[in-house]
Design a protein around this motif. Sequence first.
Motif, PDB file in Angstrom:
ATOM      1  N   MET A  97       0.837  -1.192   0.000  1.00 32.42           N
ATOM      2  CA  MET A  97       0.000   0.000   0.000  1.00 32.42           C
ATOM      3  C   MET A  97       0.873   1.243   0.000  1.00 32.42           C
ATOM      4  O   MET A  97       1.908   1.280   0.656  1.00 32.42           O
ATOM      5  CB  MET A  97      -0.876  -0.012   1.254  1.00 32.42           C
ATOM      6  N   PHE A  99       0.535   4.937   1.239  1.00 28.23           N
ATOM      7  CA  PHE A  99      -0.362   5.659   2.129  1.00 28.23           C
ATOM      8  C   PHE A  99      -0.522   7.108   1.697  1.00 28.23           C
ATOM      9  O   PHE A  99       0.389   7.701   1.121  1.00 28.23           O
ATOM     10  CB  PHE A  99       0.172   5.606   3.563  1.00 28.23           C
ATOM     11  N   SER A 101      -0.594   9.699   3.572  1.00 26.64           N
ATOM     12  CA  SER A 101       0.404  10.529   4.258  1.00 26.64           C
ATOM     13  C   SER A 101       1.816  10.038   3.936  1.00 26.64           C
ATOM     14  O   SER A 101       2.771  10.531   4.496  1.00 26.64           O
ATOM     15  CB  SER A 101       0.165  10.458   5.759  1.00 26.64           C
ATOM     16  N   ALA A 103       3.502   7.828   5.080  1.00 21.49           N
ATOM     17  CA  ALA A 103       3.930   6.985   6.207  1.00 21.49           C
ATOM     18  C   ALA A 103       5.371   6.508   6.052  1.00 21.49           C
ATOM     19  O   ALA A 103       5.692   5.351   6.302  1.00 21.49           O
ATOM     20  CB  ALA A 103       2.989   5.788   6.382  1.00 21.49           C
ATOM     21  N   LEU A 104       6.255   7.417   5.653  1.00 23.19           N
ATOM     22  CA  LEU A 104       7.682   7.058   5.591  1.00 23.19           C
ATOM     23  C   LEU A 104       8.228   7.003   7.011  1.00 23.19           C
ATOM     24  O   LEU A 104       7.836   7.801   7.857  1.00 23.19           O
ATOM     25  CB  LEU A 104       8.447   8.103   4.782  1.00 23.19           C
TER      26      LEU A 104
ATOM     27  N   ASP B 208       2.385   8.014  14.721  1.00 23.22           N
ATOM     28  CA  ASP B 208       1.406   7.894  13.638  1.00 23.22           C
ATOM     29  C   ASP B 208       1.091   6.417  13.401  1.00 23.22           C
ATOM     30  O   ASP B 208       1.980   5.635  13.073  1.00 23.22           O
ATOM     31  CB  ASP B 208       2.019   8.538  12.387  1.00 23.22           C
ATOM     32  N   ALA B 210      -0.286   5.107  11.026  1.00 24.76           N
ATOM     33  CA  ALA B 210      -0.015   4.733   9.636  1.00 24.76           C
ATOM     34  C   ALA B 210       1.389   4.122   9.506  1.00 24.76           C
ATOM     35  O   ALA B 210       1.612   3.262   8.650  1.00 24.76           O
ATOM     36  CB  ALA B 210      -0.141   5.955   8.724  1.00 24.76           C
ATOM     37  N   LEU B 211       2.321   4.557  10.362  1.00 23.24           N
ATOM     38  CA  LEU B 211       3.679   3.992  10.297  1.00 23.24           C
ATOM     39  C   LEU B 211       3.653   2.515  10.678  1.00 23.24           C
ATOM     40  O   LEU B 211       4.359   1.698  10.083  1.00 23.24           O
ATOM     41  CB  LEU B 211       4.618   4.742  11.245  1.00 23.24           C
ATOM     42  N   ALA B 214       2.113   0.692   7.856  1.00 25.32           N
ATOM     43  CA  ALA B 214       3.070   0.601   6.742  1.00 25.32           C
ATOM     44  C   ALA B 214       4.063  -0.524   6.996  1.00 25.32           C
ATOM     45  O   ALA B 214       4.374  -1.315   6.097  1.00 25.32           O
ATOM     46  CB  ALA B 214       3.796   1.934   6.568  1.00 25.32           C
ATOM     47  N   ASP B 217       2.329  -3.730   6.440  1.00 27.82           N
ATOM     48  CA  ASP B 217       2.092  -3.887   5.007  1.00 27.82           C
ATOM     49  C   ASP B 217       3.357  -4.367   4.294  1.00 27.82           C
ATOM     50  O   ASP B 217       3.288  -5.099   3.314  1.00 27.82           O
ATOM     51  CB  ASP B 217       1.652  -2.536   4.442  1.00 27.82           C
TER      52      ASP B 217
END
Lengths: 379, 312
Positions: A97, A99, A101, A103-104, B208, B210-211, B214, B217
């Motif tokens: 995915m 993202f 944002s 999401a690095l 976050d 999302a991290l 990620a 993922d």
Amino acid sequence: MSDSALAADTKPWRSAAARPFISIRNITKRFDDVTAVDDVSLDIYQGELFCLLGGSGCGKSTLLRMMAGFETPTAGQILIDGQDMAGVPADKRPTNMMFQSYALFPHMSVEKNVAYGLLREGKSRAEAYGRVAEMLKLVKLEAQARRKPHQLSGGQRQRVALARALVKQPKLLLLDEPLGALDKKLREETQFELIRIQETLGVTFIVVTHDQDEAMTLATRIGVMNEGVIRQIGEPREIYESPNSRYVADFIGSVNLFEGQVADTAAPIAVETGDLGVMQAQGSDGSVTAGQTVWLALRPERIALSRAEPAAKPGLNVLPGVVEDVAYMGHMSHFRVRLANGRMLRVTMSNRLHDEDPITWDEAVFASWAASAMRVLVE
Amino acid sequence: MSALTQNVLWRGTARVMGLVGIRGRTLVIAVPMLWLLLFFLVPFVVLGRISLAEPMIARPPYSPLWERGPDGSLQIIASLENYRFLLSDALYRNAYLSSIRIAVVSTVFALLIGYPIAYFIARSPEPRRSVLLLMVILPFWTSFLLRVYAWMGFLRREGVINNTLVGLGVIDEPLVLMQTDLAVYIGIVYTYLPFMILPLYANLVKLDSALLEAAGDLGASPMVTFFTVTLPLSLPGIVAGSMLVFIPAIGEYVIPALLGGPDTLMIGRVLWDEFFSSRDWPVASAVAIVMLFLVVAPIMWLQSVQNRRALD
């Protein structure tokens, strides 16, 4: 190779025999008492760049997150390459995915971010970093390999996120508003870059976006979503030219809608619109019944304006009106024409030819369009 | 006073002060500077001065800094004798080492217990978080001394723990819990745990999600995600929390005095003995100053490491 074979090869969704690569079957997702995704079924084919298009809160991101494995469907089934994804956690799925944002990982350099997924697969450092270098070359970031994310521009970060998601060679790449954080000019450049990369690698992409221009540019097919339901699936041209509902017609581009009752069911279908008289529209036989309430969709650019009344022809709709507004955009002009019953008709005419005496404010004009330009919508 | 006169007054004052080199900026910085000067630097200098004196039976109980000699000349009396004495006497060396050991072990345990709690609170849904945080802070509303006394009720020979374990037949003889190093560890970890949890929570709540997604993922299991993403990103919280536990723990007096045994040697206790039992203020001052440097040195080092990281 015959024309139809070619079409089946590059547009597998047109062939009934083609096997879908991703099958979404009756997927529903409820959060407490809110139904985010409501009984959605969708087939996506190998090598497609499929766009899920819809406004915020329409369920498109939730659908994407269910494919990635971040959300569990309340009901239904997701098959990727024939394999049921139920019970497969995100880290075991053949998907990656990108993202919204990005999401690095802020504490890792660009190359470490990109290498992260490969090292988790148990690849050796030498092999992983070899692949990372290739990938950074593809997204043109070789020079920034040692930088940290906060030292990059928005566009560069976007490319790192793409490289990180692609380096694992996923079967399916999910992109959540991939261009949303970029400014307009960069977004346009990046759209074509994204298509180039997708074609180079042959990976199937599913893109979630709220931007219809983005969807039209990128997509092989678009799925228009609203309130958790897919309203229409089709190629960009199909969605634009043949919307299946008022919602889709209105959502994509600009449209004039007329309500009326079917007067004659034989093509071209005649519709009684009251004040504006009978209009002739395209529609297949038997799709409507006499007396049924329908809506007529007419794109502004399909209308011609003229000072002289066009000669009457079968299948030509003509309505008189007065120009209320003109917006000159350079390559085209937008008109708002007040019709006899007071309603406004939106008309767009391209400025392809140099006109010494263009139609201007307060002029009495005739708006005309062919029956084939008008779609009959039943919902 | 009208707004206009007020304005004129302000401007006038600012101009006059500007003439003698004082600007608004200077004034704003001056307040905390004065505070630090008054309540940190001045006592430190006084302490430093006493540490260079000799003990005397007098009031105050140390030699003056200068003296008139028989010929009327000014003699400054200062020696490093007290520091030499500290280094030569094994008691002090052991007390320092033991304080550091107890502080380090307590900090490690506070981190091991505090991290999961902070993580759990940070990952809880928004409305529940404030309730959980309140529960962490709640013990502060009762007296610290009272809470340490309560632990005595738990740990002593006829205490809650021993009675329960004997009652359940897990052990035959009551365990010796009171007046051990273990009791001191329990007391310190219990008391300073909130200081570990709060900075960790403040850090983790900003993480976050999302991290984490990620990382998942990209094929990282939850465990791998924790060690490669969550832990490194929470390092500032770990450092802040550890400092807040380590610093008070190293100079702790009350907890070892109440829960520790006669063998529990901590510098806070030595300090107390020197000041109040031996009335040897100069040696006590020297003990305090050495401890200050023991605490300050690691902080300075960590600060410089963090600054270098930030610049990176």
